[in-house]
Design a protein around this motif. Structure first.
Motif, PDB file in Angstrom:
ATOM      1  N   THR A  35      -5.394   6.645 -16.327  1.00  0.00           N
ATOM      2  CA  THR A  35      -5.323   7.640 -15.247  1.00  0.00           C
ATOM      3  C   THR A  35      -4.769   7.016 -13.983  1.00  0.00           C
ATOM      4  O   THR A  35      -3.915   7.596 -13.315  1.00  0.00           O
ATOM      5  CB  THR A  35      -6.723   8.232 -14.973  1.00  0.00           C
ATOM      6  N   ALA A  36      -5.236   5.823 -13.651  1.00  0.00           N
ATOM      7  CA  ALA A  36      -4.750   5.144 -12.446  1.00  0.00           C
ATOM      8  C   ALA A  36      -3.261   4.848 -12.563  1.00  0.00           C
ATOM      9  O   ALA A  36      -2.512   5.016 -11.604  1.00  0.00           O
ATOM     10  CB  ALA A  36      -5.534   3.855 -12.201  1.00  0.00           C
ATOM     11  N   VAL A  37      -2.810   4.418 -13.741  1.00  0.00           N
ATOM     12  CA  VAL A  37      -1.389   4.118 -13.943  1.00  0.00           C
ATOM     13  C   VAL A  37      -0.557   5.379 -13.791  1.00  0.00           C
ATOM     14  O   VAL A  37       0.493   5.372 -13.134  1.00  0.00           O
ATOM     15  CB  VAL A  37      -1.165   3.470 -15.330  1.00  0.00           C
ATOM     16  N   LEU A  38      -1.018   6.495 -14.353  1.00  0.00           N
ATOM     17  CA  LEU A  38      -0.287   7.741 -14.220  1.00  0.00           C
ATOM     18  C   LEU A  38      -0.234   8.198 -12.773  1.00  0.00           C
ATOM     19  O   LEU A  38       0.793   8.679 -12.294  1.00  0.00           O
ATOM     20  CB  LEU A  38      -0.916   8.824 -15.094  1.00  0.00           C
ATOM     21  N   LEU A  39      -1.328   8.035 -12.054  1.00  0.00           N
ATOM     22  CA  LEU A  39      -1.346   8.419 -10.650  1.00  0.00           C
ATOM     23  C   LEU A  39      -0.424   7.545  -9.821  1.00  0.00           C
ATOM     24  O   LEU A  39       0.256   8.019  -8.919  1.00  0.00           O
ATOM     25  CB  LEU A  39      -2.775   8.355 -10.093  1.00  0.00           C
ATOM     26  N   VAL A  40      -0.383   6.258 -10.143  1.00  0.00           N
ATOM     27  CA  VAL A  40       0.523   5.362  -9.431  1.00  0.00           C
ATOM     28  C   VAL A  40       1.963   5.774  -9.690  1.00  0.00           C
ATOM     29  O   VAL A  40       2.784   5.820  -8.774  1.00  0.00           O
ATOM     30  CB  VAL A  40       0.279   3.896  -9.836  1.00  0.00           C
ATOM     31  N   SER A  41       2.293   6.119 -10.936  1.00  0.00           N
ATOM     32  CA  SER A  41       3.653   6.548 -11.253  1.00  0.00           C
ATOM     33  C   SER A  41       4.018   7.805 -10.491  1.00  0.00           C
ATOM     34  O   SER A  41       5.116   7.920  -9.952  1.00  0.00           O
ATOM     35  CB  SER A  41       3.780   6.809 -12.760  1.00  0.00           C
ATOM     36  N   ALA A  42       3.094   8.742 -10.411  1.00  0.00           N
ATOM     37  CA  ALA A  42       3.340   9.969  -9.655  1.00  0.00           C
ATOM     38  C   ALA A  42       3.505   9.655  -8.180  1.00  0.00           C
ATOM     39  O   ALA A  42       4.361  10.234  -7.501  1.00  0.00           O
ATOM     40  CB  ALA A  42       2.190  10.949  -9.868  1.00  0.00           C
ATOM     41  N   ALA A  43       2.718   8.737  -7.677  1.00  0.00           N
ATOM     42  CA  ALA A  43       2.794   8.383  -6.261  1.00  0.00           C
ATOM     43  C   ALA A  43       4.144   7.772  -5.915  1.00  0.00           C
ATOM     44  O   ALA A  43       4.687   8.016  -4.845  1.00  0.00           O
ATOM     45  CB  ALA A  43       1.675   7.403  -5.893  1.00  0.00           C
ATOM     46  N   TRP A 102       1.298   1.453  -4.092  1.00  0.00           N
ATOM     47  CA  TRP A 102       0.611   1.799  -2.848  1.00  0.00           C
ATOM     48  C   TRP A 102       1.507   2.751  -2.057  1.00  0.00           C
ATOM     49  O   TRP A 102       2.723   2.680  -2.138  1.00  0.00           O
ATOM     50  CB  TRP A 102       0.353   0.554  -2.012  1.00  0.00           C
ATOM     51  N   LEU A 103       0.893   3.625  -1.262  1.00  0.00           N
ATOM     52  CA  LEU A 103       1.633   4.544  -0.413  1.00  0.00           C
ATOM     53  C   LEU A 103       1.468   4.156   1.040  1.00  0.00           C
ATOM     54  O   LEU A 103       0.399   3.710   1.452  1.00  0.00           O
ATOM     55  CB  LEU A 103       1.138   5.983  -0.615  1.00  0.00           C
ATOM     56  N   TRP A 104       2.539   4.338   1.794  1.00  0.00           N
ATOM     57  CA  TRP A 104       2.546   3.969   3.202  1.00  0.00           C
ATOM     58  C   TRP A 104       2.245   5.177   4.075  1.00  0.00           C
ATOM     59  O   TRP A 104       2.737   6.269   3.819  1.00  0.00           O
ATOM     60  CB  TRP A 104       3.909   3.415   3.565  1.00  0.00           C
ATOM     61  N   SER A 105       1.465   4.963   5.108  1.00  0.00           N
ATOM     62  CA  SER A 105       1.226   5.989   6.113  1.00  0.00           C
ATOM     63  C   SER A 105       0.728   5.324   7.383  1.00  0.00           C
ATOM     64  O   SER A 105      -0.305   4.637   7.361  1.00  0.00           O
ATOM     65  CB  SER A 105       0.207   7.013   5.615  1.00  0.00           C
ATOM     66  N   ASN A 106       1.463   5.482   8.463  1.00  0.00           N
ATOM     67  CA  ASN A 106       1.038   5.006   9.787  1.00  0.00           C
ATOM     68  C   ASN A 106       0.578   3.547   9.789  1.00  0.00           C
ATOM     69  O   ASN A 106      -0.552   3.245  10.164  1.00  0.00           O
ATOM     70  CB  ASN A 106      -0.048   5.923  10.346  1.00  0.00           C
ATOM     71  N   LYS A 107       1.434   2.655   9.349  1.00  0.00           N
ATOM     72  CA  LYS A 107       1.209   1.205   9.375  1.00  0.00           C
ATOM     73  C   LYS A 107       0.185   0.699   8.369  1.00  0.00           C
ATOM     74  O   LYS A 107      -0.216  -0.453   8.426  1.00  0.00           O
ATOM     75  CB  LYS A 107       0.826   0.734  10.776  1.00  0.00           C
ATOM     76  N   SER A 108      -0.269   1.553   7.463  1.00  0.00           N
ATOM     77  CA  SER A 108      -1.215   1.131   6.433  1.00  0.00           C
ATOM     78  C   SER A 108      -0.697   1.501   5.056  1.00  0.00           C
ATOM     79  O   SER A 108       0.104   2.426   4.905  1.00  0.00           O
ATOM     80  CB  SER A 108      -2.579   1.797   6.637  1.00  0.00           C
ATOM     81  N   CYS A 109      -1.171   0.768   4.076  1.00  0.00           N
ATOM     82  CA  CYS A 109      -0.889   1.068   2.677  1.00  0.00           C
ATOM     83  C   CYS A 109      -2.179   1.575   2.038  1.00  0.00           C
ATOM     84  O   CYS A 109      -3.259   1.043   2.313  1.00  0.00           O
ATOM     85  CB  CYS A 109      -0.419  -0.188   1.956  1.00  0.00           C
TER      86      CYS A 109
END
Length: 160
Positions: A3-11, A31-38
């Motif tokens: 599940t985590a791998v699939l979510l990472v791929s979608a991300a 990891w996803l970036w938002s406002n200087k954080s991952c």
């Protein structure tokens, strides 16, 4: 784990469709970036301590929130991953002293979004978000198992 791998791929396929969350070279793969954080969302439920341990293993901590803007950003990220506003751990607890909340990353605990009547229970020392109809904060037993959100500074924010 699948599940985590699939979510990472979608991300990784995300773009700026919502205006603030996207894959960026300043964050590690997945990891996803938002406002200087991952940020990294993990759907596998764990206790608060095990979730914090997993985040530390990845070089971060459970996510901390310091403003309504950050909270809405975090909720948006979680909604994309979980296809809804699922309850999950953030990095705050008051286990050391009842009523004295702190973030596991060491930052100050100034902003909060408690549900009415919440954060008043002894032996419920850890913070879950997206609780109830209002999708606000609740203190629950740290032994409860929930999905969680990790956070760490982006590589760009670490540069002088």
């Amino acid at each position: 784990m699948l599940t985590a791998v699939l979510l990472v791929s979608a991300a990784m396929a995300l773009t700026t469709t919502n205006g603030f969350i996207f894959q960026r070279k300043n964050c590690p793969p997945g990891w996803l970036w938002s406002n200087k954080s991952c940020y990294f969302y993990y759907s596998g439920p764990r206790t608060w301590a095990r979730a914090e341990e997993a985040c530390m293993h990845l070089g971060g901590h459970l996510a901390s929130v310091h403003s309504v803007t950050e909270y809405l950003r975090v909720q948006g990220l979680v909604a994309q991953f979980s296809h809804g506003f699922m309850p999950l751990w953030l990095g705050a607890n008051d286990a050391a002293q009842e009523g004295q909340w702190f973030w596991s990353d060491g930052t100050q605990f100034h902003y909060s979004n408690w549900c009415p009547g919440q954060h008043n229970n002894h032996f419920e020392d850890c913070l879950q978000i997206n609780f109830g109809e209002r999708k606000c904060w609740d203190d629950v037993s740290c032994q409860h198992s929930l999905p969680f959100l990790c956070q760490k500074p982006s590589r760009a924010s670490l540069c002088p």
